[in-house]
Motif scaffolding. Structure first.
Motif, mmCIF file in Angstrom:
data_model
loop_
_atom_site.group_PDB
_atom_site.id
_atom_site.type_symbol
_atom_site.label_atom_id
_atom_site.label_comp_id
_atom_site.label_asym_id
_atom_site.label_seq_id
_atom_site.Cartn_x
_atom_site.Cartn_y
_atom_site.Cartn_z
ATOM 1 N N PHE A 134 -7.251 8.795 30.457
ATOM 2 C CA PHE A 134 -8.568 9.351 30.770
ATOM 3 C C PHE A 134 -9.564 8.234 31.087
ATOM 4 N N LEU A 135 -9.523 7.141 30.336
ATOM 5 C CA LEU A 135 -10.442 6.028 30.567
ATOM 6 C C LEU A 135 -10.174 5.372 31.914
ATOM 7 N N HIS A 136 -8.906 5.209 32.278
ATOM 8 C CA HIS A 136 -8.583 4.620 33.583
ATOM 9 C C HIS A 136 -9.100 5.504 34.718
ATOM 10 N N ARG A 137 -9.020 6.829 34.535
ATOM 11 C CA ARG A 137 -9.467 7.752 35.580
ATOM 12 C C ARG A 137 -10.972 7.675 35.799
ATOM 13 N N HIS A 138 -11.722 7.288 34.763
ATOM 14 C CA HIS A 138 -13.178 7.250 34.878
ATOM 15 C C HIS A 138 -13.740 5.829 34.839
ATOM 16 N N LEU A 139 -12.869 4.834 35.008
ATOM 17 C CA LEU A 139 -13.325 3.440 35.032
ATOM 18 C C LEU A 139 -14.017 3.145 36.357
ATOM 19 N N GLN A 140 -15.229 2.613 36.289
ATOM 20 C CA GLN A 140 -15.998 2.298 37.481
ATOM 21 C C GLN A 140 -15.853 0.833 37.897
ATOM 22 N N VAL A 158 -18.358 -0.147 28.306
ATOM 23 C CA VAL A 158 -19.710 0.409 28.257
ATOM 24 C C VAL A 158 -19.836 1.484 29.330
ATOM 25 N N SER A 159 -20.547 2.558 29.028
ATOM 26 C CA SER A 159 -20.774 3.586 30.042
ATOM 27 C C SER A 159 -21.759 3.087 31.090
ATOM 28 N N LYS A 160 -21.665 3.653 32.286
ATOM 29 C CA LYS A 160 -22.577 3.268 33.364
ATOM 30 C C LYS A 160 -24.018 3.626 33.013
ATOM 31 N N THR A 161 -24.178 4.708 32.249
ATOM 32 C CA THR A 161 -25.521 5.111 31.827
ATOM 33 C C THR A 161 -26.177 4.020 30.993
ATOM 34 N N TYR A 194 -17.419 2.465 32.433
ATOM 35 C CA TYR A 194 -16.861 3.781 32.721
ATOM 36 C C TYR A 194 -17.990 4.790 32.922
ATOM 37 N N GLN A 195 -17.643 5.941 33.464
ATOM 38 C CA GLN A 195 -18.620 7.021 33.630
ATOM 39 C C GLN A 195 -17.887 8.349 33.606
ATOM 40 N N ASP A 364 -25.235 18.873 39.532
ATOM 41 C CA ASP A 364 -25.924 17.867 38.730
ATOM 42 C C ASP A 364 -25.083 17.591 37.485
ATOM 43 N N PRO A 365 -24.455 16.404 37.374
ATOM 44 C CA PRO A 365 -23.585 16.135 36.219
ATOM 45 C C PRO A 365 -24.323 16.133 34.890
ATOM 46 N N ALA A 366 -25.630 15.922 34.920
ATOM 47 C CA ALA A 366 -26.390 15.950 33.669
ATOM 48 C C ALA A 366 -26.444 17.349 33.068
ATOM 49 N N VAL A 367 -26.257 18.364 33.916
ATOM 50 C CA VAL A 367 -26.310 19.754 33.464
ATOM 51 C C VAL A 367 -24.918 20.349 33.321
ATOM 52 N N TYR A 368 -24.041 20.092 34.324
ATOM 53 C CA TYR A 368 -22.746 20.753 34.382
ATOM 54 C C TYR A 368 -21.572 19.859 33.978
ATOM 55 N N TYR A 369 -21.813 18.597 33.676
ATOM 56 C CA TYR A 369 -20.793 17.646 33.232
ATOM 57 C C TYR A 369 -19.853 17.192 34.346
ATOM 58 N N ILE A 370 -19.930 17.764 35.522
ATOM 59 C CA ILE A 370 -19.123 17.351 36.656
ATOM 60 C C ILE A 370 -20.033 17.249 37.872
ATOM 61 N N ASP A 371 -19.620 16.463 38.875
ATOM 62 C CA ASP A 371 -20.503 16.162 39.996
ATOM 63 C C ASP A 371 -20.274 17.024 41.231
ATOM 64 N N ALA A 372 -19.275 17.897 41.219
ATOM 65 C CA ALA A 372 -19.023 18.775 42.361
ATOM 66 C C ALA A 372 -18.375 20.066 41.864
ATOM 67 N N VAL A 373 -18.516 21.130 42.655
ATOM 68 C CA VAL A 373 -17.913 22.414 42.288
ATOM 69 C C VAL A 373 -16.396 22.269 42.327
ATOM 70 N N PRO A 374 -15.708 22.521 41.215
ATOM 71 C CA PRO A 374 -14.247 22.375 41.191
ATOM 72 C C PRO A 374 -13.559 23.628 41.720
ATOM 73 N N ILE A 375 -12.370 23.446 42.244
ATOM 74 C CA ILE A 375 -11.577 24.550 42.769
ATOM 75 C C ILE A 375 -10.176 24.473 42.157
ATOM 76 N N GLU A 376 -9.742 25.579 41.576
ATOM 77 C CA GLU A 376 -8.371 25.672 41.077
ATOM 78 C C GLU A 376 -7.844 27.060 41.389
#
Length: 416
Positions: A134-140, A158-161, A194-195, A364-376
């Protein structure tokens, strides 16, 4: 060919001719559009909600685990009561049915101070067995060090924030402070950024080796903050947690600590309750869209029946009963529904593909935790939606088709 199906097909082909000016043609088009839009909206709604739930759930689990084993005396605080997490306990838990992986962790609240700013943080220590997928997937930026429980690396993720807030980059030194009986300081080097877009995590957590956090907490050898457990099947989460609770019931470690296991849904009930509410929204959309599609088909069928009153009278005069004639018009309705469903699937699958590959609709990731509408898009759900739309639409037409029984042959043959 069955004569009822033959007549239904001829009616359908007649409506398809460019030169047809019958009054029922606009109603037929509206009915097909209603079916197409209704099915497209249903497929898109389910694909988005299922994708959103899985994205958020996987992110929450990636930040922790499916099941957490901590001290029974733990409180909702990052200053945890330790338990012994030795190799024998890890091995015993790892052999339990439904358990995929076991890893240790520890936390210590503290503060970062720079020359012109400060930030409250939680230092999370992880060992060499920790799953860093999971950390590798979100490493910036930077890299993830090989953290261990035997040597203090003094390296940190450290997080990007936090990095943007404090103006630090990879390779910079961070001065962190921890309050115990007195103030203790540690200088840590930023190895990576990471982010996750999960604000409650990105705003607080720094990741380092387990040994550093154990020393800051002054714990005895073998003590950890807890154990994170990944399960093989999330659908059996509660069952697996029950097995773990049974094995740990009344069990104490060598320092008198008692163990307690809880699922990730119990740790973050507000998030999973919010996700469960999305199912209600889906059902509301499905009912509304089926209603819209069904009623447009009902209106179209009634207009077709009234327009074909003369033909109905002729068929009755030739000996056809009401049931046979109703089957003619229901077969015709199936042709319309099938074409509308075809266009609905084309629209929905095209929109899903565009969003999945190009992600034009952002969040808005601050509200929805993800940055785009996901599709599954699940194959079985897609098939169920198509089959359900067809069956429900046809069943809704059965009642209006009984209008045919009210048509009298002698009067209808003269109907214009």
């Amino acid at each position: 060919m069955n004569w009822k199906l033959f007549i239904a097909r001829r009616i359908y082909q007649t409506k398809e001719k460019e030169g047809d000016r019958n009054v029922s043609k606009p109603a037929v088009r509206i009915a097909m559009v209603g079916i197409a839009i209704g099915l497209a909206v249903m497929i898109l709604s389910v694909a988005v909600v299922v994708g959103f739930k899985h994205e958020v759930r996987d992110k929450v689990i990636g930040l922790g685990a499916d099941i957490l084993v901590t001290s029974l005396d733990v409180v909702q605080s990052y200053q945890v009561t330790p338990v012994v997490g030795d190799d024998s306990l890890i091995s015993a838990l790892g052999k339990m049915p439904g358990v995929k992986h076991v890893q240790r962790y520890a936390t210590k609240p503290g503060m970062i101070m720079t020359s012109d700013n400060f930030q409250g943080i939680v230092l999370k220590g992880i060992g060499q067995e920790y799953d860093t997928t999971f950390l590798h997937r979100h490493l910036q930026e930077g890299h993830i060090p090989a953290f261990t429980d035997s040597v203090s690396s003094n390296q940190v993720l450290v997080s990007k924030t936090i990095a943007d807030r404090l103006g630090v980059r990879v390779g910079d030194k961070l001065y962190t402070y921890y309050l115990e009986n007195n103030i203790r300081a540690r200088r840590l080097t930023v190895a990576g950024i990471y982010q996750t877009n999960f604000s409650s995590y990105d705003d607080l957590f720094l990741l380092t080796d387990l040994r550093t956090v154990e020393r800051l907490n002054n714990w005895e050898p073998g003590q950890v903050g807890g154990l994170e457990i990944q399960v093989t099947d999330y659908d059996l989460l509660d069952e697996t947690n029950g097995h773990i609770l049974s094995s740990l019931d009344k069990k104490t470690d060598k320092y008198g600590g008692r163990y307690y296991a809880q699922t990730i849904e119990e740790v973050y009930p507000q998030i999973f309750a919010w996700l469960d509410l999305l199912d209600i929204n889906v059902w509301v959309i499905l009912v509304l869209m089926v209603g819209v599609a069904g009623f447009t088909m009902i209106s179209g069928l009634l207009i077709i029946i009234l327009e074909r009153t003369n033909m109905i009278g002729v068929l009755k005069a030739l000996g056809a009963d009401n049931t046979a004639i109703r089957k003619v018009f229901l077969s015709f309705a199936v042709f319309l529904i099938r074409k509308g469903m075809l266009w609905g699937n084309v629209i929905a699958l095209t929109c899903c593909a565009v969003q999945y590959f190009f992600r034009p609709v952002r969040l808005d990731p601050a509200v929805y935790y993800i940055d785009a509408v996901p599709i599954e898009l699940n194959l079985w759900i897609w098939l169920l939606l198509n089959a359900g739309t067809l069956v429900v639409s046809v069943l809704m037409l059965v009642g209006p088709s009984y209008l045919i029984s009210r048509i009298h042959p002698a009067r209808s043959i003269r109907f214009e």
